[in-house]
Design a protein around this motif. Structure first.
Motif, mmCIF file in Angstrom:
data_model
loop_
_atom_site.group_PDB
_atom_site.id
_atom_site.type_symbol
_atom_site.label_atom_id
_atom_site.label_comp_id
_atom_site.label_asym_id
_atom_site.label_seq_id
_atom_site.Cartn_x
_atom_site.Cartn_y
_atom_site.Cartn_z
ATOM 1 N N ARG A 179 50.798 35.822 49.878
ATOM 2 C CA ARG A 179 50.415 34.623 48.681
ATOM 3 C C ARG A 179 51.624 33.997 48.359
ATOM 4 O O ARG A 179 52.572 34.655 47.802
ATOM 5 N N SER A 233 46.889 34.420 41.222
ATOM 6 C CA SER A 233 46.245 34.419 42.801
ATOM 7 C C SER A 233 45.543 33.212 42.799
ATOM 8 O O SER A 233 45.521 32.652 43.805
ATOM 9 N N ALA A 259 47.485 30.686 44.702
ATOM 10 C CA ALA A 259 47.915 31.083 45.898
ATOM 11 C C ALA A 259 47.984 29.905 47.059
ATOM 12 O O ALA A 259 46.834 29.278 47.215
#
Length: 452
Positions: free
Chosen positions: A43, A69, A72
């Motif tokens: 990531r 995230s 990402a």
């Protein structure tokens, strides 16, 4: 990317002596590092042209694994600026995650984004900071807290002094419901680091308001709500629309997709009718139960202590007046009434708006397509905790609510420059639009389900 709660992010200081030239990357390379695909564990994200590998860190991110995230494989400069107070301190602890920078021939953000719009919004953000619109007025928030406490005391006093007959009971119920609702808006300010210039003080007072005055976990709310702000109305990334498809079919695109797949978890063509007996009645009671589970799961003993004081205080004040059964019923009633108020106010800004998968748009466009305002008035400002300025709040989540009206003309001007719609509507129209949008998406689902 939610605000860091301090240097405990689990990151180490960079090793000295790293004097080699930085690695350089293209957006094509970065776009593959989303946590999915090959290799699935990587990531990466970009902040101010610097490339960071969060593959190991994202689970330790103090603002939550999901919120960081969600960016990402993307440029995260604008959300980073929006969420963090002490950016210098945060950057210091980010240095160990830095693996390089964008190649010299690469733009500062994805080539698919509107360069002029991104640059104009960043200039607007600088203007907002220069005007002092991110600086809180402590007296304003003190008076807010004072009026919440006065409503709380008044709700008890009416029952204690006038007795528990119907009229005093109804007056007390209204006062306490409003108190809980207003406390919810104040904790929202604190959770967004809008009340104090210090992250620490925002978190401490947030725990007091959320846990002692409302009996809920401040940390749970922060983790949940930051995901919503990072990617509003983006399916699989915004938890506020997680009721799709288990309870509702939301948004035109997702509803048609659901119908084409012949999926039917609920009679969605009637969802504008059963909305009344689902979310508005259940949200806060469910929050209360899940919050206690979250506190025990995470072993948040300080929050548990604050939360227990909420229940103890409620029972000490109202059990002598209502009895054990009565006080339990009263607590549930207040939760349900607050739930009704909270759900209608919070959902009118988002459910009628565009709902889809994340298409990695620029920050300004992402927030504009997912939010709308309610027309300004003293009553609307107070009733909604100034979240009638939902557009300004989403663009500048750390902005103290008393400054939204000052930022609104600047945002409108930028929208006009780029031909973007700035939606503002009357309060009752906003409520009606919830049902209208549910009805429309339910009909789209049914048509795709029967004929797709």
């Amino acid at each position: 990317m939610a605000p860091l709660r301090g240097p405990k992010a689990g990151m180490e200081e960079p090793e000295p002596g790293a004097g080699s030239s930085p690695r350089r990357f293209t957006w094509e390379e970065i776009g593959l590092r989303t946590g999915r695909g090959h290799p699935p564990q990587e990531r990466w994200l970009v902040i101010d042209r610097q490339v960071y590998d969060i593959s190991q860190f994202y689970r330790r991110h103090p603002g939550g694994a999901r919120v960081i995230s969600s960016y990402a494989g993307q440029d995260a400069t604008d959300p980073f600026e929006a969420f963090h107070i002490d950016k210098g301190l945060v950057r210091k602890y980010m240095s160990s995650l830095r693996i390089g920078e964008l190649a010299l021939d690469q733009p500062s953000f994805e080539p698919t984004k509107n360069k002029l719009l991104v640059e104009d919004f960043r200039e607007l953000h600088t203007t907002v900071e220069r005007m002092g619109l991110l600086n809180p007025n402590h007296l304003f928030f003190f008076l807010l807290l004072l009026h919440i406490l006065m409503l709380d005391v008044a709700g008890w006093f009416v029952l204690w002094y006038f007795g528990t007959s119907l009229v005093p009971f109804l007056i007390s119920t209204v006062l306490l419901t409003i108190s809980q609702s207003q406390a919810g808006f104040l904790q929202h300010d604190l959770g967004h680091l809008s009340v104090f210039s210090s992250t620490k003080w925002n978190h401490l007072v947030h725990e007091f308001v959320m846990s002692h005055l409302k009996g809920l976990s401040a940390q749970w709310w922060s983790l949940h709500h930051s995901q919503h702000h990072a990617k509003p109305n983006c399916f699989h990334k915004d938890p506020d629309i997680a009721m799709h498809p288990s309870l509702f079919a939301l948004g035109k695109i997702l509803s048609v997709e659901l119908g084409m797949k012949k999926k039917k978890f609920m009679p969605y063509n009637h969802q504008h009718k059963y909305f009344f007996i689902t979310m508005p009645l259940l949200v806060v009671p469910v929050f209360q139960l899940y919050s206690l589970y979250f506190i025990f799961q995470r072993k948040l003993w300080r929050e548990l202590a604050w939360t227990l004081t909420y229940f103890i205080r409620f029972f000490l004040f109202f059990e002598p007046l209502l009895g054990v059964t009565g006080v339990l019923g009263f607590l549930l009633l207040l939760n349900v009434l607050e739930s009704i108020l909270f759900t209608w106010i919070s959902q009118l800004n988002h459910i009628p708006m565009h709902i889809d998968y994340d298409s990695n748009m620029d920050w300004f466009s992402t927030q504009l397509q997912a939010t709308c305002n309610v027309d300004q008035s003293l009553f609307n400002d107070w009733l909604t905790g100034h979240l009638n300025f939902q557009i300004e709040h989403h663009l500048f989540p750390r902005m103290p609510r008393h400054n939204y009206w000052k930022a609104a003309p600047l945002v409108k001007s930028l929208c006009a420059k780029h031909g973007m719609e700035y939606q503002s509507k009357p309060l009752l129209t906003g409520f009606a639009d919830i049902l209208r949008s549910l009805k429309d998406s339910g009909e789209l689902w049914l048509d795709a389900y029967l004929h797709g």
